[in-house]
Motif scaffolding. Structure first.
Motif, short mmCIF file in Angstrom:
data_model
loop_
_atom_site.label_atom_id
_atom_site.label_comp_id
_atom_site.label_asym_id
_atom_site.label_seq_id
_atom_site.Cartn_x
_atom_site.Cartn_y
_atom_site.Cartn_z
N ALA A 1 0.84 -1.20 0.00
CA ALA A 1 0.00 0.00 0.00
C ALA A 1 0.87 1.25 0.00
O ALA A 1 0.62 2.21 -0.75
CB ALA A 1 -0.91 -0.01 1.22
N ILE B 1 -6.58 3.70 6.43
CA ILE B 1 -5.86 2.44 6.34
C ILE B 1 -5.12 2.19 7.65
O ILE B 1 -4.34 3.03 8.10
CB ILE B 1 -4.85 2.45 5.17
CG1 ILE B 1 -5.57 2.66 3.84
CG2 ILE B 1 -4.05 1.15 5.13
CD1 ILE B 1 -6.54 1.58 3.48
N HIS C 1 -1.54 -2.47 7.93
CA HIS C 1 -1.72 -2.80 6.52
C HIS C 1 -0.83 -1.99 5.58
O HIS C 1 -0.76 -2.30 4.39
CB HIS C 1 -3.17 -2.58 6.11
CG HIS C 1 -4.15 -3.49 6.78
ND1 HIS C 1 -3.86 -4.81 7.05
CD2 HIS C 1 -5.42 -3.27 7.23
CE1 HIS C 1 -4.91 -5.37 7.64
NE2 HIS C 1 -5.86 -4.46 7.77
N LEU D 1 -5.48 -6.75 0.92
CA LEU D 1 -6.41 -5.80 1.50
C LEU D 1 -7.84 -6.08 1.05
O LEU D 1 -8.07 -6.67 0.00
CB LEU D 1 -6.03 -4.37 1.09
CG LEU D 1 -4.64 -3.89 1.49
CD1 LEU D 1 -4.46 -2.44 1.05
CD2 LEU D 1 -4.43 -4.02 2.99
N SER D 2 -8.79 -5.63 1.87
CA SER D 2 -10.20 -5.73 1.48
C SER D 2 -10.47 -4.80 0.30
O SER D 2 -9.69 -3.88 0.02
CB SER D 2 -11.10 -5.34 2.65
OG SER D 2 -10.98 -3.95 2.93
N ASP E 1 -10.60 -1.20 1.38
CA ASP E 1 -9.27 -0.64 1.66
C ASP E 1 -8.51 -0.37 0.37
O ASP E 1 -7.75 0.62 0.29
CB ASP E 1 -8.47 -1.59 2.55
CG ASP E 1 -8.79 -1.41 4.03
OD1 ASP E 1 -9.51 -0.45 4.36
OD2 ASP E 1 -8.33 -2.24 4.84
N LYS E 2 -8.69 -1.21 -0.63
CA LYS E 2 -8.04 -0.94 -1.92
C LYS E 2 -8.53 0.38 -2.51
O LYS E 2 -7.75 1.16 -3.06
CB LYS E 2 -8.31 -2.09 -2.90
CG LYS E 2 -7.57 -3.37 -2.56
CD LYS E 2 -7.95 -4.49 -3.52
CE LYS E 2 -7.27 -5.79 -3.15
NZ LYS E 2 -7.71 -6.92 -4.02
N ARG F 1 -9.55 2.90 -0.81
CA ARG F 1 -8.96 3.98 -0.01
C ARG F 1 -7.49 4.20 -0.37
O ARG F 1 -7.00 5.34 -0.38
CB ARG F 1 -9.11 3.67 1.48
CG ARG F 1 -10.50 4.01 2.01
CD ARG F 1 -10.60 3.75 3.49
NE ARG F 1 -10.98 2.38 3.75
CZ ARG F 1 -12.24 1.95 3.79
NH1 ARG F 1 -13.22 2.79 3.58
NH2 ARG F 1 -12.50 0.68 4.05
N GLU G 1 -19.34 0.65 4.42
CA GLU G 1 -18.16 1.18 3.74
C GLU G 1 -18.52 2.42 2.93
O GLU G 1 -17.75 3.39 2.89
CB GLU G 1 -17.56 0.10 2.83
CG GLU G 1 -16.90 -1.05 3.57
CD GLU G 1 -16.46 -2.16 2.65
OE1 GLU G 1 -15.44 -2.80 2.94
OE2 GLU G 1 -17.14 -2.41 1.63
#
Length: 268
Positions: free
Chosen positions: A99, A145, A149, A157-158, A161-162, A164, A191
């Motif tokens: 990330a 985040i 992570h 990542l979920s 989260d990707k 974000r 989300e």
């Protein structure tokens, strides 16, 4: 009182692909520090319009101006350097990188080091890289985040989260205008709510102007100052969420009929 100056202004922008007119004489003005949504049915020309704004396509006719300067024929890197950044409908992160490394790529647009400097690594280059890394970590934390992570591969990542991370990468170039292409796509309601709150925070704390393409009408109506509606490449409505939601043309474009028109009585 005069209307606030437009940060982003398109005038009669048109894009043709052979015989197909994907965007047809669209004029939009987005005020500074506004959150403006572009909505419409699938195939309405929304992403094509984003591509015209960011230099991935050039208009067949019409003009695009950003902060009073015409950028109609500018390259994507020139548009990014001017202060406009975007995300994409399909997440475009580098899957083999962490990330943090993905966000550092976005920060590269603001670094001064040349190829020679990167090889020789004088003290000012080392300092610049250290500062960029620290700023990238700050942005990842800012968009939500978790620290654990940051140094993980984005593949772990979920989905939320990707999304974000992609927003953090766009923010790393220090934009004044942020274009988000379906930022809540694939997210659950929780989300989506979190991301809606983030958009308001970006506008209020970082003083950004935000333009988003979005299908989730709850998000659009809850976050937008201005809504523009496209249908078959044509702008059919524009205004506040309250105005647009009751516009007969908008209702017809989404539902395929005018809900104000009486339904035919069946013959017996």
């Amino acid at each position: 009182m005069s209307a606030p100056a437009a940060t982003l202004q398109t005038r009669d922008v048109t894009k043709r692909f052979g015989g197909l007119v994907a965007v047809d004489r669209v004029s939009i003005g987005v005020p500074e520090r506004a959150i403006a949504s572009i909505i419409g049915p699938n195939g309405a020309g929304k992403t094509t319009l984003f591509d015209l704004l960011t230099g991935l396509h050039r208009p067949s006719s019409g003009s695009v101006a950003y902060r009073g300067r015409e950028i109609t024929r500018a390259r994507p890197d020139q548009i990014l350097a001017s202060g406009m950044a975007r995300t994409f409908q399909n997440i475009r992160l580098f899957p083999t990188l962490t990330a943090l490394e993905n966000v550092l790529i976005g920060r590269h647009a603001r670094l001064k080091a040349t190829l020679g400097g990167s090889i020789l690594r004088p003290p000012w280059v080392v300092k610049e890289e250290r500062t960029a890394r620290a700023r990238s970590r700050e942005l990842l934390e800012y968009v939500g985040i978790a620290r654990r992570h940051v140094d993980r591969s984005v593949t772990s990542l979920s989905y939320g989260d990707k999304r974000r991370v992609e927003i953090a990468r766009a923010l790393a170039s220090d934009p004044r205008l942020l274009l988000l292409d379906e930022p809540t796509a694939g997210m659950n309601p929780s989300e989506s709510h979190t991301l809606t709150t983030l958009m308001r925070t970006l506008r209020d704390e970082l003083e950004l102007t935000i333009v988003l393409i979005e299908h989730d009408m709850k998000v659009v109506m809850g976050v937008s100052d201005q809504v523009t509606v496209l249908d078959h490449g044509v702008k059919i409505a524009e205004g506040t969420p309250e105005h647009v939601r009751t516009d007969p043309k908008v209702i017809e474009a989404y539902l395929g009929f005018d809900h104000h028109r009486p339904e035919p009585v069946e013959s017996r």
